[in-house]
Design a protein around this motif. Structure first.
Motif, mmCIF file in Angstrom:
data_model
loop_
_atom_site.group_PDB
_atom_site.id
_atom_site.type_symbol
_atom_site.label_atom_id
_atom_site.label_comp_id
_atom_site.label_asym_id
_atom_site.label_seq_id
_atom_site.Cartn_x
_atom_site.Cartn_y
_atom_site.Cartn_z
ATOM 1 N N GLN A 102 0.831 -1.196 0.000
ATOM 2 C CA GLN A 102 0.000 0.000 0.000
ATOM 3 C C GLN A 102 0.871 1.253 0.000
ATOM 4 O O GLN A 102 1.972 1.275 0.537
ATOM 5 C CB GLN A 102 -0.899 -0.029 1.235
ATOM 6 C CG GLN A 102 -1.781 1.187 1.427
ATOM 7 C CD GLN A 102 -2.662 1.036 2.645
ATOM 8 O OE1 GLN A 102 -3.350 0.058 2.810
ATOM 9 N NE2 GLN A 102 -2.610 2.028 3.521
ATOM 10 N N GLU A 103 0.358 2.319 -0.637
ATOM 11 C CA GLU A 103 1.073 3.595 -0.657
ATOM 12 C C GLU A 103 1.203 4.147 0.766
ATOM 13 O O GLU A 103 0.290 4.002 1.593
ATOM 14 C CB GLU A 103 0.327 4.598 -1.524
ATOM 15 C CG GLU A 103 0.319 4.240 -3.006
ATOM 16 C CD GLU A 103 1.613 4.587 -3.701
ATOM 17 O OE1 GLU A 103 2.244 5.590 -3.322
ATOM 18 O OE2 GLU A 103 2.011 3.849 -4.613
ATOM 19 N N HIS A 104 2.332 4.789 1.045
ATOM 20 C CA HIS A 104 2.606 5.241 2.408
ATOM 21 C C HIS A 104 1.673 6.364 2.839
ATOM 22 O O HIS A 104 1.423 6.557 4.029
ATOM 23 C CB HIS A 104 4.065 5.702 2.508
ATOM 24 C CG HIS A 104 4.374 6.928 1.704
ATOM 25 N ND1 HIS A 104 4.579 6.879 0.337
ATOM 26 C CD2 HIS A 104 4.482 8.232 2.059
ATOM 27 C CE1 HIS A 104 4.826 8.097 -0.108
ATOM 28 N NE2 HIS A 104 4.767 8.945 0.909
ATOM 29 N N ASN A 105 1.142 7.142 1.891
ATOM 30 C CA ASN A 105 0.306 8.284 2.252
ATOM 31 C C ASN A 105 -1.148 8.096 1.809
ATOM 32 O O ASN A 105 -1.859 9.072 1.584
ATOM 33 C CB ASN A 105 0.870 9.577 1.643
ATOM 34 C CG ASN A 105 0.921 9.497 0.123
ATOM 35 O OD1 ASN A 105 0.889 8.414 -0.439
ATOM 36 N ND2 ASN A 105 1.002 10.636 -0.536
ATOM 37 N N ARG A 293 8.958 11.586 -4.478
ATOM 38 C CA ARG A 293 8.674 10.160 -4.274
ATOM 39 C C ARG A 293 7.473 9.698 -5.098
ATOM 40 O O ARG A 293 7.410 8.539 -5.514
ATOM 41 C CB ARG A 293 8.411 9.888 -2.793
ATOM 42 C CG ARG A 293 9.635 9.960 -1.900
ATOM 43 C CD ARG A 293 9.325 9.388 -0.530
ATOM 44 N NE ARG A 293 8.212 10.098 0.121
ATOM 45 C CZ ARG A 293 8.348 11.138 0.919
ATOM 46 N NH1 ARG A 293 9.568 11.610 1.179
ATOM 47 N NH2 ARG A 293 7.297 11.719 1.468
ATOM 48 N N SER A 356 -2.717 1.728 -4.106
ATOM 49 C CA SER A 356 -1.514 1.005 -4.528
ATOM 50 C C SER A 356 -1.535 0.915 -6.045
ATOM 51 O O SER A 356 -2.567 1.116 -6.678
ATOM 52 C CB SER A 356 -1.452 -0.395 -3.909
ATOM 53 O OG SER A 356 -2.589 -1.157 -4.286
#
Length: 544
Positions: A102-105, A293, A356
Motif C-alpha cells: 500500500q502507498e505510504h500516504n 517520491r 496502490s
C-alpha cells in the motif's frame, strides 16, 4: 485441492480415534475400581454393576465399528458409523496476482469524500444544456475524444462500437481544440458536432495546456454524465478493440500505462524535480520530497474512475503549477518528457488518492481495493525502431513496420509487426483501445476489412493467421483503371531524429515502453508482392 481435503479428513479421523481411546481407558478404569470395591456387595448391587458394564460396552460398540472377531461373536452387529460429510468445493476464482504494498500516504477518508465535494462545487457552476445527447445522462462509461486539426478519422469505427453496447450505457464526448473550425470535409464533422463539449482549450503538443484541456473536459464530463463510473481518455486516431463488458471495469479502480525506466534514470529525474520545486516554488523540503517520491511517468491515455477524475479536478491548480516546474526539471537533464506524461498520476499519489499500483493484465473477475491503479495499458501503443517521440501510424492492415519491443526484463529489441498482428496482441493483453490508426479514405476495401476484423473481436472472437498464404494474380482492367488493380507495395520508412542536443538519457526514455512483451509476439509471414499481385491471408476465427 483434493490432497488438502484428504489431509484434513485424515487429521479429523486421527483426532477422533485418539479421543475415543482415551474415553475407553477412563471407562475401563472406572469399572475396574467399581468391581474391586464391590466384593462384599449383595447380589442386587452386582446385578446393577453388570447392567452398567453391559450399558458401557454397548455404548462403546455403537461408537466404533466392530472388528471381524467381534462381529462374528456378537448376536447383533450394530451399524457402523458413517464418514463425516465432505464439504462442497468453493467456486473456482480467476488467478489473482500478489498484491503490491500500500502507498505510504494513502488517505481513505479523503478518497471517499472527494467525489461528493467536487460534484457539489460543479453543480453550483452548472448550466442547463438541453441539447445534450440522451445517452450522456445514463451512460456508465464516458469516452472523451481529444481532437485537433485532423478531426476524427475513426468516427465510423467508434460509432459501430458504441452501437454494439446496450443502449445508453456508453457515451462519446468530444473536446475540440480551440481555434479549429469544422469544415464539411473534416473527418467526422457530423459526429463531432453532435458530441462536442462546451469546453475548448487551445492545447499544444508537449505543453501544460494539454493537461488543462484534459482537466476541464473531465469537469464537464462529471457534470454532464452523473451515472458514469469511469471516464476514458482517447484520441481521434485510436480504435476500440474490446467491448466494455459488465464487471470489466472495477468500481473506484483506474487503468493506466506506465513508462518503465531504469532505476538510475528514475533517480536522476526525482532528484532534479525536487531541486527544481524547491527553487521555483514555496514548497518546503518535505513537500518537495513528497512530490519527488510520487513521481511516475505514464501514457496520456487512461481510464479513470469517477473518484480519481474528481480528485484531479480538485487538484487543478497544483497540477498546473507543479507540472510546469517538473517539465523544466526534465528539460534540464535532457529527458524530454511532456507534462501529460507524468503529472496526473503523480498528483494522485502525492495527495494520497492512490491505494496502490498493481502491474497486471486486465481480466474480468479480479478484485482490488478501492483507489487502486492498474498498470495494465488500456491503450496499447508501439513506437518505431528509429528514435522518434511519436508512435507508429498504421495505415494498412498487412504492411509491416519495424517497431521497438520491450521484454519483461527491461531489455529492448526490434521486431516487424503488422496491424493485424498488433490486434492479435491486443486480444492477448486484454487491451481496450489501440493507437494510432488512420486508414483512408473511409468506406474503401481496407477500411471495410478493418471494421469486419474489429466487429469479430468485439464479439469475442480472435483472429488467427494460418501459415498458408493464397497468392492470386489480379489482372488489370481493359481500361487500365488503377482502381481495379490490387497490389501491395513494400517500402521502407525513413525515420529521422529531428531532436537536437539530446543527452544519453533521451533515447532510453523516449523509446522506453512496456506495452509488449516477448511472449506476446505473434508469428506472421512477410508478404512482398509486385504490381498486380495480391497476397491474401486465410483467416480463421475461434472463440476466446
Amino acid at each position: 485441492h483434493y490432497q488438502q481435503k484428504q489431509h484434513q479428513q485424515h487429521i479429523y479421523h486421527h483426532q477422533y480415534s485418539k479421543e475415543q481411546q482415551q474415553q475407553e481407558q477412563q471407562q475401563e478404569q472406572v469399572l475396574q475400581q467399581t468391581l474391586n470395591g464391590s466384593a462384599s456387595s449383595d447380589c442386587t448391587r452386582a446385578a446393577g454393576l453388570s447392567d452398567v458394564h453391559q450399558g458401557v460396552a454397548a455404548a462403546n460398540a455403537a461408537r466404533q465399528p466392530q472388528t471381524a472377531v467381534q462381529a462374528a461373536s456378537a448376536d447383533r452387529a450394530p451399524a457402523a458409523a458413517g464418514k463425516p460429510p465432505v464439504p462442497p468445493r468453493p467456486p473456482k476464482r480467476p488467478w489473482q496476482p500478489k498484491m503490491r504494498p500500500q502507498e505510504h500516504n494513502w488517505n481513505k477518508e479523503a478518497f471517499a469524500v472527494v467525489e461528493p465535494q467536487v460534484m457539489g462545487s460543479l453543480f453550483k457552476q452548472a448550466q442547463q444544456h438541453p441539447d445534450c445527447p440522451p445517452e450522456w445522462s445514463t451512460a456508465q462509461v464516458a469516452v472523451v475524444m481529444m481532437l485537433h486539426d485532423a478531426g476524427w478519422p475513426n468516427h465510423l469505427v467508434w460509432g459501430r462500437w458504441q452501437a454494439a453496447h446496450p443502449p445508453g450505457s456508453v457515451a462519446m464526448l468530444v473536446h475540440m481544440k480551440a481555434g479549429v473550425k469544422l469544415q464539411l470535409d473534416t473527418p467526422g464533422c457530423d459526429a463531432i458536432s453532435r458530441n462536442k463539449l462546451r469546453t475548448s482549450v487551445n492545447s499544444k503538443w508537449g505543453d501544460i495546456s494539454l493537461v488543462q484541456a484534459q482537466l476541464d473536459s473531465l469537469a464537464e464530463v462529471l457534470r454532464r454524465c452523473p451515472n458514469a463510473t469511469h471516464v476514458a481518455i482517447a484520441s481521434g486516431h485510436d480504435i476500440p478493440v474490446q467491448l466494455i463488458q459488465p464487471g470489466l471495469l472495477l468500481p473506484s479502480v483506474s487503468l493506466f500505462g506506465a513508462y518503465e525506466f531504469g532505476e538510475p534514470e528514475a533517480r536522476l529525474l526525482r532528484v532534479a524535480s525536487v531541486e527544481q520545486l524547491m527553487e521555483d516554488t514555496i514548497l518546503t523540503e518535505a513537500e518537495a520530497q513528497a512530490w519527488g517520491r510520487a513521481l511516475i511517468f505514464h501514457h496520456q491515455w487512461m481510464v479513470l474512475s469517477r473518484q480519481h477524475a474528481a480528485a484531479l479536478v480538485s487538484l487543478r491548480r497544483d497540477i498546473c503549477v507543479v507540472g510546469r516546474v517538473i517539465q523544466r526539471a526534465c528539460d534540464s537533464v535532457q529527458a524530454g518528457m511532456a507534462p501529460d506524461e507524468f503529472i496526473l498520476i503523480t498528483a494522485l499519489r502525492a495527495h494520497g488518492f492512490v491505494h496502490s499500483i498493481q502491474r497486471v493484465e486486465l481480466k474480468p473477475g479480479m478484485r482490488y481495493p478501492l483507489g487502486c491503479l492498474l498498470n495494465s495499458y488500456p491503450t496499447l501503443v508501439l513506437f518505431p525502431a528509429a528514435t522518434s517521440p511519436h508512435p507508429v501510424l498504421w495505415t494498412d492492415l498487412h504492411k509491416k513496420i519495424k517497431c521497438q519491443v520491450e521484454k519483461h526484463t527491461g531489455q529492448q529489441y526490434s521486431k516487424m509487426f503488422s496491424l493485424n498482428e498488433c490486434l492479435d496482441i491486443c486480444m492477448e493483453r486484454c487491451a481496450l483501445f489501440f493507437r494510432k490508426v488512420q486508414i483512408r479514405p473511409q468506406g474503401d476495401e481496407k477500411h471495410a476489412a478493418l471494421l469486419i476484423t474489429l466487429e469479430k473481436m468485439w464479439a469475442g472472437k480472435r483472429r488467427k493467421a494460418s501459415n498458408a498464404i493464397t497468392t492470386s494474380v489480379v489482372a488489370k482492367a481493359a481500361n487500365g483503371s488503377s482502381s481495379n488493380i490490387v497490389s501491395q507495395r513494400s517500402s521502407k520508412r525513413q525515420h529521422e531524429d529531428s531532436q537536437v542536443g539530446k543527452g544519453p538519457a533521451t533515447k532510453t526514455m523516449q523509446n522506453a515502453d512496456s506495452s509488449f512483451s516477448a511472449s506476446s509476439s505473434v508469428s506472421g509471414v512477410d508478404t512482398d508482392s509486385g504490381e498486380g499481385v495480391e497476397c491474401v491471408e486465410k483467416l480463421h476465427w475461434d472463440s476466446v
